[in-house]
Scaffold this active site. Structure first.
Site, PDB file in Angstrom:
ATOM      1  N   GLU A 166      -1.787 -57.649 -85.381  1.00 54.60           N
ATOM      2  CA  GLU A 166      -2.923 -56.718 -85.302  1.00 54.60           C
ATOM      3  C   GLU A 166      -2.511 -55.280 -84.954  1.00 54.60           C
ATOM      4  OE1 GLU A 166      -5.958 -58.577 -82.863  1.00 54.60           O
ATOM      5  OE2 GLU A 166      -6.343 -60.052 -84.411  1.00 54.60           O
ATOM      6  N   GLU A 353      -5.375 -66.001 -87.763  1.00 50.40           N
ATOM      7  CA  GLU A 353      -6.373 -66.109 -86.697  1.00 50.40           C
ATOM      8  C   GLU A 353      -7.777 -66.116 -87.274  1.00 50.40           C
ATOM      9  OE1 GLU A 353      -6.301 -63.323 -83.398  1.00 50.40           O
ATOM     10  OE2 GLU A 353      -4.122 -63.267 -83.498  1.00 50.40           O
TER      11      GLU A 353
HETATM   12  N1  LIG Z   1     -14.181 -50.717 -84.395  1.00 48.27           N
HETATM   13  N2  LIG Z   1     -14.669 -50.118 -83.413  1.00 48.27           N
HETATM   14  N3  LIG Z   1     -14.762 -50.613 -82.144  1.00 48.27           N
HETATM   15  C1  LIG Z   1     -15.389 -49.802 -81.118  1.00 48.27           C
HETATM   16  C2  LIG Z   1     -15.571 -50.557 -79.820  1.00 48.27           C
HETATM   17  O1  LIG Z   1     -14.523 -51.447 -79.628  1.00 48.27           O
HETATM   18  C3  LIG Z   1     -14.553 -52.130 -78.407  1.00 48.27           C
HETATM   19  C4  LIG Z   1     -13.740 -53.410 -78.468  1.00 48.27           C
HETATM   20  O2  LIG Z   1     -13.157 -53.582 -79.752  1.00 48.27           O
HETATM   21  C5  LIG Z   1     -12.436 -54.719 -79.997  1.00 48.27           C
HETATM   22  C6  LIG Z   1     -12.056 -54.957 -81.305  1.00 48.27           C
HETATM   23  C7  LIG Z   1     -11.321 -56.069 -81.613  1.00 48.27           C
HETATM   24  C8  LIG Z   1     -10.997 -56.974 -80.598  1.00 48.27           C
HETATM   25  C9  LIG Z   1     -10.277 -58.191 -80.953  1.00 48.27           C
HETATM   26  C10 LIG Z   1     -10.041 -59.266 -80.132  1.00 48.27           C
HETATM   27  N4  LIG Z   1      -9.430 -60.159 -80.933  1.00 48.27           N
HETATM   28  C11 LIG Z   1      -9.034 -61.532 -80.547  1.00 48.27           C
HETATM   29  C12 LIG Z   1      -7.549 -61.445 -80.312  1.00 48.27           C
HETATM   30  N5  LIG Z   1      -6.818 -61.257 -81.576  1.00 48.27           N
HETATM   31  C13 LIG Z   1      -5.465 -61.497 -81.190  1.00 48.27           C
HETATM   32  C14 LIG Z   1      -5.521 -62.564 -80.130  1.00 48.27           C
HETATM   33  O3  LIG Z   1      -4.752 -62.139 -79.046  1.00 48.27           O
HETATM   34  C15 LIG Z   1      -6.986 -62.698 -79.747  1.00 48.27           C
HETATM   35  O4  LIG Z   1      -7.118 -62.757 -78.343  1.00 48.27           O
HETATM   36  N6  LIG Z   1      -9.262 -59.666 -82.132  1.00 48.27           N
HETATM   37  N7  LIG Z   1      -9.800 -58.467 -82.168  1.00 48.27           N
HETATM   38  C16 LIG Z   1     -11.393 -56.737 -79.279  1.00 48.27           C
HETATM   39  C17 LIG Z   1     -12.115 -55.604 -78.976  1.00 48.27           C
END
Ligand SMILES: N=NNCCOCCOc1ccc(-c2cn(C[C@@H]3NC[C@@H](O)[C@H]3O)nn2)cc1
Length: 447
Positions: A166, A353
């Protein structure tokens, strides 16, 4: 009712990551990482949680492998803690760190499970962060050195390698939005870091080829999908920008050797001046053997001037949401996979994932997590449709094998098909574990 079928050679698996499950953060020479620092800085992680114990998989890996064996999976995706191998990020190798991963990998192989190794899943050695972290091009060299050490040590045992997990989260979530480690809020910094990450990926793939390492290598971008609320061009363009922030920004350089120009122009409008040195794009544009795709959620959106970074807003469609608040949007899974295939051809894809957060607790030894089963059914149905439309999917790995440290959400958000009691560390297989086991055994399920 319908029977959802999968290709005969479909590989099934589960995924985890070092900082989220291992614990043992001060054992056997492990160096501190940016997540040790970030999680111990008050206010960064819900309830002040950290990865010091986590699921204690560092010591309980044999039990976890037995749970995987009973599940019947073909492949297990885990990540290596760079700071167990090089406590300071580079310099002298820590043999005890290598020894742990030999124990884990040997246990997997002895139980007929293929290891898929993610080299970097967010736990940067703190010593490198102290020298600028991913904003310092020297970190790229340190990463390639670490990767070369891993390739030479585990070649023949590991056949599936992922450089980065990611890169959008590593760069933008962690250095622009700032909710993940190290917690910066600077678009110029985040964008430059995204470039250095792609360079680290490309130089590592080149090293893998130069060393003639047996096996396959790729990387695992996270994706999303925004469906335009109308066929107004401004709505279509707004959704295209958000998807491109996760997809094209990282895949165009790898597959086409250039950044998407509409995004470069957009970032330039926001004051970003990306520093690209001679040879950088050629170094990034290395052929990869497979693409890891992570997908959780998406939604419907429309243009809104001066809203956020990319001028869009979500349109509330009252979709069901999981316990982390993410809309359940399986059509986005289908759409992003077909979009990637239309853009980059039939590159082999592993879903590295896909999963959901439901916080069901055990009652009389059983965890009734119907929400997670429903999420899996919906997303595997979408995946089956994508495969039938020509997307070259080779495998599906659900996130996650077990409940674990969900970053800034701490232990409050449960993604596992196995429940973990964080007081006793007892594992309890959830209903979704048994549903997934049957689906793997059949290679189909009834929807
Ligand atoms: N786009 N704008 N956002 C604006 C506001 O964002 C606030 C928060 O945003 C995000 C975006 C994406 C994530 C996320 C979490 N996972 C899950 C993990 N994947 C790898 C593995 O370790 C899992 O634990 N994948 N993605 C978290 C927070």
């Amino acid at each position: 009712m319908s029977i959802i079928q999968f290709p005969k050679d479909m590989k099934w698996g589960t995924a985890t990551a070092s900082y989220q499950i291992e614990g043992a953060t001060k054992e056997d020479g492990r160096g501190q990482t940016i997540w040790d620092t970030f999680s111990k800085t008050p206010g960064n992680v819900l309830n002040g949680d950290n990865g010091d114990v986590a699921c204690n998989s560092y010591h309980r890996y044999e039990e976890d492998v037995q749970i995987m064996k009973e599940l019947g999976i073909d492949v297990y995706r885990f990540s290596v803690a760079w700071s167990r191998i090089f406590p300071e990020g580079n310099g002298e190798v820590n043999q005890k760190g290598l020894d742990y991963y030999h124990r884990l990998i040997d246990e997997l192989l002895a139980n007929g499970i293929e290891p898929m190794c993610t080299l970097y899943h967010w736990d940067l050695p703190q010593a490198l962060q102290d020298k600028g972290g991913w904003n310092n091009r020297e970190t790229i060299d340190a990463f390639v050195n670490y990767a070369e050490t891993m390739f030479k040590e585990f070649s023949g045992k590991i056949n599936y390698w992922l450089t980065l997990n990611e890169p959008w989260c590593i760069s933008f979530l962690s250095n622009y939005i700032g909710v993940h480690a190290p917690g910066n809020q600077d678009l110029q910094l985040a964008t430059q870091i995204s470039h250095h990450l792609l360079l680290a990926h490309g130089e590592t793939v080149k090293k893998f080829r130069d060393l003639n390492i047996k096996g396959e290598i790729g990387f695992a971008p996270n994706t999303t999908w925004l469906e335009p609320f109308s066929n107004q061009q401004e709505d279509i363009d707004a959704c295209k920008r958000e998807v491109a922030w996760y997809v094209e920004w990282f895949m165009d350089p790898v597959f086409k050797g250039e950044y998407p120009s509409f995004m470069v122009d957009w970032f330039k409008k926001k004051g970003v001046e990306l520093v690209i040195e001679d040879g950088d794009m050629e170094a990034i544009n290395q052929p990869i053997d497979f693409l890891g795709i992570n997908y959780y959620t998406g939604h419907v959106a429309r243009y809104k001037e001066n809203e956020g970074l990319l001028d869009w807003e979500m349109v509330e469609m009252n979709y069901d949401r999981t316990d982390i608040g993410w809309p359940i949007f399986p059509q986005g899974f289908y759409n992003v996979l077909t979009h990637i295939t239309e853009s980059y051809g039939k590159v082999p894809i592993y879903i590295t994932e896909n999963g959901s957060c439901y916080n069901d607790e055990p009652e009389n030894g059983r965890v009734k997590d119907d929400g997670r089963i429903n999420y899996l059914q919906q997303h595997l149905t979408a995946l089956s449709g994508a495969i039938k439309s020509g997307v070259n999917v080779k495998g599906y790995l659900t996130w996650s094998l077990m409940d674990n440290f969900e970053w800034a959400e701490g232990y409050s958000k449960r993604f596992g098909i196995v429940h973990v009691n964080y007081r006793t560390l007892e594992r309890t297989k959830k209903d979704s574990y048994y549903w997934f086991k049957q689906t793997i055994e059949n290679n189909w399920f009834e929807n």
